[in-house]
Scaffold this active site. Structure first.
Site, PDB file in Angstrom:
ATOM      1  N   ARG A  69     -17.518   4.306   9.221  1.00 16.30           N
ATOM      2  CA  ARG A  69     -18.552   5.323   9.286  1.00 16.30           C
ATOM      3  C   ARG A  69     -20.019   4.671   9.839  1.00 16.30           C
ATOM      4  O   ARG A  69     -20.644   4.977  10.766  1.00 16.30           O
ATOM      5  CB  ARG A  69     -18.720   6.266   8.244  1.00 16.30           C
ATOM      6  CG  ARG A  69     -17.838   7.395   8.439  1.00 16.30           C
ATOM      7  CD  ARG A  69     -17.826   8.563   7.185  1.00 16.30           C
ATOM      8  NE  ARG A  69     -17.717   7.674   5.951  1.00 16.30           N
ATOM      9  CZ  ARG A  69     -17.419   8.389   4.769  1.00 16.30           C
ATOM     10  NH1 ARG A  69     -17.613   9.659   4.955  1.00 16.30           N
ATOM     11  NH2 ARG A  69     -17.438   7.958   3.551  1.00 16.30           N
ATOM     12  N   ASP A  81       3.195  -0.112   4.559  1.00 12.22           N
ATOM     13  CA  ASP A  81       3.472  -0.485   3.207  1.00 12.22           C
ATOM     14  C   ASP A  81       3.189   0.572   2.239  1.00 12.22           C
ATOM     15  O   ASP A  81       3.489   0.773   1.296  1.00 12.22           O
ATOM     16  CB  ASP A  81       2.486  -1.556   2.722  1.00 12.22           C
ATOM     17  CG  ASP A  81       2.671  -2.082   1.275  1.00 12.22           C
ATOM     18  OD1 ASP A  81       3.860  -2.072   0.708  1.00 12.22           O
ATOM     19  OD2 ASP A  81       1.718  -2.444   0.472  1.00 12.22           O
ATOM     20  N   LEU A 117     -13.857  -1.462   7.263  1.00 11.03           N
ATOM     21  CA  LEU A 117     -14.107  -3.052   6.936  1.00 11.03           C
ATOM     22  C   LEU A 117     -14.563  -3.331   5.765  1.00 11.03           C
ATOM     23  O   LEU A 117     -15.726  -3.187   5.563  1.00 11.03           O
ATOM     24  CB  LEU A 117     -14.799  -3.668   8.148  1.00 11.03           C
ATOM     25  CG  LEU A 117     -14.907  -5.175   8.078  1.00 11.03           C
ATOM     26  CD1 LEU A 117     -13.701  -5.809   8.462  1.00 11.03           C
ATOM     27  CD2 LEU A 117     -16.412  -5.559   8.703  1.00 11.03           C
ATOM     28  N   GLY A 118     -13.885  -3.363   4.674  1.00  7.82           N
ATOM     29  CA  GLY A 118     -14.209  -3.769   3.309  1.00  7.82           C
ATOM     30  C   GLY A 118     -13.855  -5.043   2.716  1.00  7.82           C
ATOM     31  O   GLY A 118     -13.547  -6.051   3.730  1.00  7.82           O
ATOM     32  N   ARG A 119     -13.669  -5.114   1.600  1.00  7.24           N
ATOM     33  CA  ARG A 119     -13.109  -6.611   1.218  1.00  7.24           C
ATOM     34  C   ARG A 119     -12.002  -7.074   1.460  1.00  7.24           C
ATOM     35  O   ARG A 119     -11.688  -8.255   2.009  1.00  7.24           O
ATOM     36  CB  ARG A 119     -13.260  -6.803  -0.484  1.00  7.24           C
ATOM     37  CG  ARG A 119     -14.650  -6.607  -0.996  1.00  7.24           C
ATOM     38  CD  ARG A 119     -14.663  -6.566  -2.240  1.00  7.24           C
ATOM     39  NE  ARG A 119     -14.555  -5.245  -2.817  1.00  7.24           N
ATOM     40  CZ  ARG A 119     -15.306  -4.703  -3.920  1.00  7.24           C
ATOM     41  NH1 ARG A 119     -16.385  -5.307  -4.482  1.00  7.24           N
ATOM     42  NH2 ARG A 119     -15.128  -3.499  -4.154  1.00  7.24           N
ATOM     43  N   ILE A 120     -10.808  -5.946   1.666  1.00  8.68           N
ATOM     44  CA  ILE A 120      -9.695  -6.320   2.298  1.00  8.68           C
ATOM     45  C   ILE A 120      -9.713  -6.598   3.893  1.00  8.68           C
ATOM     46  O   ILE A 120      -9.057  -7.507   4.260  1.00  8.68           O
ATOM     47  CB  ILE A 120      -8.616  -5.274   1.847  1.00  8.68           C
ATOM     48  CG1 ILE A 120      -8.551  -5.333   0.318  1.00  8.68           C
ATOM     49  CG2 ILE A 120      -7.172  -5.628   2.466  1.00  8.68           C
ATOM     50  CD1 ILE A 120      -7.615  -4.386  -0.446  1.00  8.68           C
ATOM     51  N   HIS A 137       5.249  -0.416  -0.980  1.00 12.35           N
ATOM     52  CA  HIS A 137       4.036  -0.430  -1.618  1.00 12.35           C
ATOM     53  C   HIS A 137       4.008  -1.695  -2.559  1.00 12.35           C
ATOM     54  O   HIS A 137       3.631  -1.813  -3.872  1.00 12.35           O
ATOM     55  CB  HIS A 137       3.606   0.665  -2.421  1.00 12.35           C
ATOM     56  CG  HIS A 137       2.118   0.872  -2.735  1.00 12.35           C
ATOM     57  ND1 HIS A 137       1.462   2.182  -2.852  1.00 12.35           N
ATOM     58  CD2 HIS A 137       1.281  -0.020  -2.725  1.00 12.35           C
ATOM     59  CE1 HIS A 137       0.089   2.020  -3.224  1.00 12.35           C
ATOM     60  NE2 HIS A 137      -0.080   0.690  -3.057  1.00 12.35           N
ATOM     61  N   GLU A 171       5.032   8.930  -1.630  1.00  9.75           N
ATOM     62  CA  GLU A 171       5.838   7.726  -2.416  1.00  9.75           C
ATOM     63  C   GLU A 171       6.551   8.135  -3.522  1.00  9.75           C
ATOM     64  O   GLU A 171       5.907   8.958  -4.226  1.00  9.75           O
ATOM     65  CB  GLU A 171       4.676   6.631  -2.604  1.00  9.75           C
ATOM     66  CG  GLU A 171       4.182   5.936  -1.453  1.00  9.75           C
ATOM     67  CD  GLU A 171       3.284   4.842  -1.778  1.00  9.75           C
ATOM     68  OE1 GLU A 171       2.831   4.357  -2.784  1.00  9.75           O
ATOM     69  OE2 GLU A 171       2.763   4.554  -0.760  1.00  9.75           O
ATOM     70  N   ARG A 187      -3.590   3.608   2.384  1.00  6.16           N
ATOM     71  CA  ARG A 187      -2.762   4.870   1.639  1.00  6.16           C
ATOM     72  C   ARG A 187      -2.085   5.540   2.950  1.00  6.16           C
ATOM     73  O   ARG A 187      -2.518   5.818   3.842  1.00  6.16           O
ATOM     74  CB  ARG A 187      -3.799   5.722   1.305  1.00  6.16           C
ATOM     75  CG  ARG A 187      -4.410   5.210  -0.307  1.00  6.16           C
ATOM     76  CD  ARG A 187      -3.555   5.036  -1.358  1.00  6.16           C
ATOM     77  NE  ARG A 187      -4.030   4.594  -2.505  1.00  6.16           N
ATOM     78  CZ  ARG A 187      -3.896   3.310  -2.965  1.00  6.16           C
ATOM     79  NH1 ARG A 187      -3.200   2.395  -2.194  1.00  6.16           N
ATOM     80  NH2 ARG A 187      -4.391   2.796  -4.243  1.00  6.16           N
TER      81      ARG A 187
HETATM   82  C1  8YV Z   1      -1.594  -1.114  -6.963  1.00  3.30           C
HETATM   83  C2  8YV Z   1      -2.708  -0.539  -4.983  1.00  3.30           C
HETATM   84  O1  8YV Z   1      -0.745  -2.243  -7.338  1.00  3.30           O
HETATM   85  O2  8YV Z   1      -4.710  -1.582  -5.819  1.00  3.30           O
HETATM   86  C3  8YV Z   1      -4.192  -0.202  -5.327  1.00  3.30           C
HETATM   87  O3  8YV Z   1      -5.071   0.560  -5.008  1.00  3.30           O
HETATM   88  O4  8YV Z   1      -2.466   0.339  -4.441  1.00  3.30           O
HETATM   89  C4  8YV Z   1      -1.831  -1.470  -5.472  1.00  3.30           C
HETATM   90  O5  8YV Z   1      -2.258  -2.600  -5.447  1.00  3.30           O
HETATM   91  C5  8YV Z   1      -0.845  -0.076  -7.630  1.00  3.30           C
HETATM   92  O6  8YV Z   1      -1.196   1.148  -6.924  1.00  3.30           O
HETATM   93  C6  8YV Z   1      -1.159   0.081  -9.000  1.00  3.30           C
HETATM   94  O7  8YV Z   1      -0.377   1.108  -9.457  1.00  3.30           O
END
Ligand code: 8YV
Length: 313
Positions: A176, A257, A153-156, A280, A262, A233
């Protein structure tokens, strides 16, 4: 007056590359036939580097950049940077936080709805001509009111939780440490969160600390009616274990995503109907990518003018 020299590790948008080149004397590392040989010859000229959450930089590159002082990175992730080495060398790193929260959270909601309501699969059903007067599409799973477990739970994660309130979803999270002042219930035990949740959404950073955090045991705890959503990730999930869990219906489905290697997406995943696969694109809107690009340029400008980054890690 001559323009400051900037080392750019990998290509960004055309517009960004152009704007950077207008303001700085840019060396495009990816265009060098032998990038390390180039750095061996010219590395000591560079004080500033521009890179991204995708390209990062390597220990070998840094060894040939003795005067580097700042890296301005496009993206919020910092997993491809050797952080300890940067700290030891006193090299500062900026990322592009906050400006992408909304888009990544929107995408997480999209993946929740798509995987549970089987939107992509239903789209394939219509396109293939399978819809006829006797064959309807099988029933899917409801999203509204379901339990949302957020890992990281961070900003996103906060932005996902906020959106989930519009879907009447109770929210708990696993970090944690508990987030001070958070209205959501902290669950220190990831397995307990997975057992409780209908949707497990990953919004934690990548890197060693979260490598394969989501393994076979967690997927089993999520269960056959549960959905895994990854906008963090690929490294956070044991992809082989996830493939088995999807094949054997150990979990209901997944929306991904990001992937371990990748842009390679295992054929076994591509064959499955109970997973939604995206290339992604979490931050991939025109508006957000522009804000991210502006923030990289603003960080670089600020560091050159004042010695301080605007959004240091
Ligand atoms: C990026 C991302 O667009 O912000 C990140 O960490 O994974 C994506 O938003 C991308 O990795 C930038 O190259």
């Amino acid at each position: 007056m001559s323009k400051p020299k900037v080392l750019q590790v990998g290509p960004l948008s055309e517009r960004f590359n152009r704007e950077l080149a207008e303001q700085y004397e840019v060396s495009a590392l990816w265009q060098q036939a032998e990038p390390l040989a180039f750095l061996r010859e010219h590395g000591e000229q560079f004080i500033y580097m521009v890179s991204s959450a995708r390209f990062g930089c390597t220990v070998d590159q840094l060894a040939l950049l003795p005067n580097l002082r700042a890296i301005c990175s496009f993206g919020v992730g910092y997993d491809p940077y050797p952080l300890e080495l940067l700290r030891d060398r006193g090299i500062v790193l900026s990322t592009t936080p906050d400006v992408l929260n909304d888009c990544v959270a929107d995408l997480a909601m999209g993946l929740m709805i798509d995987s549970a309501r089987r939107l992509s699969e239903a789209d394939r059903f219509v396109r293939s001509g399978a819809w006829n007067s006797t064959t309807g599409f099988p029933l899917a799973r409801r999203v509204s009111g379901k339990r949302l477990g957020i890992v990281g739970l961070g900003r996103i994660g906060e932005a996902v939780a906020l959106r989930a309130s519009g879907f009447s979803m109770p929210v708990r999270y696993h970090n944690r440490r508990a987030v001070e002042g958070s209205p959501y219930q902290h669950e220190p035990d990831l397995l307990a969160l997975a057992r409780w949740a209908d949707f497990l959404v990953l919004t934690c950073p990548g890197g060693k600390a979260t490598h394969h955090l989501i393994n076979a045991e967690v997927l089993e705890a999520l269960g056959p009616d549960g959905f895994l959503i990854n906008v963090a990730r690929g490294s956070v999930v044991d992809e082989a274990a996830l493939i088995t869990a999807l094949q054997q219906k150990v979990i209901g489905g997944a929306g991904l995503d990001v992937f371990e290697r990748e842009p390679q997406v295992p054929a076994a995943l591509r064959e499955l109907d109970n997973v939604v696969l995206l290339p992604h694109v979490g931050s991939g809107s025109v508006e957000t990518r522009q804000q991210m690009a502006d923030l990289v340029l603003d960080n670089l400008r600020a560091f050159i003018a004042t010695g301080k980054l605007l959004t240091p890690l």
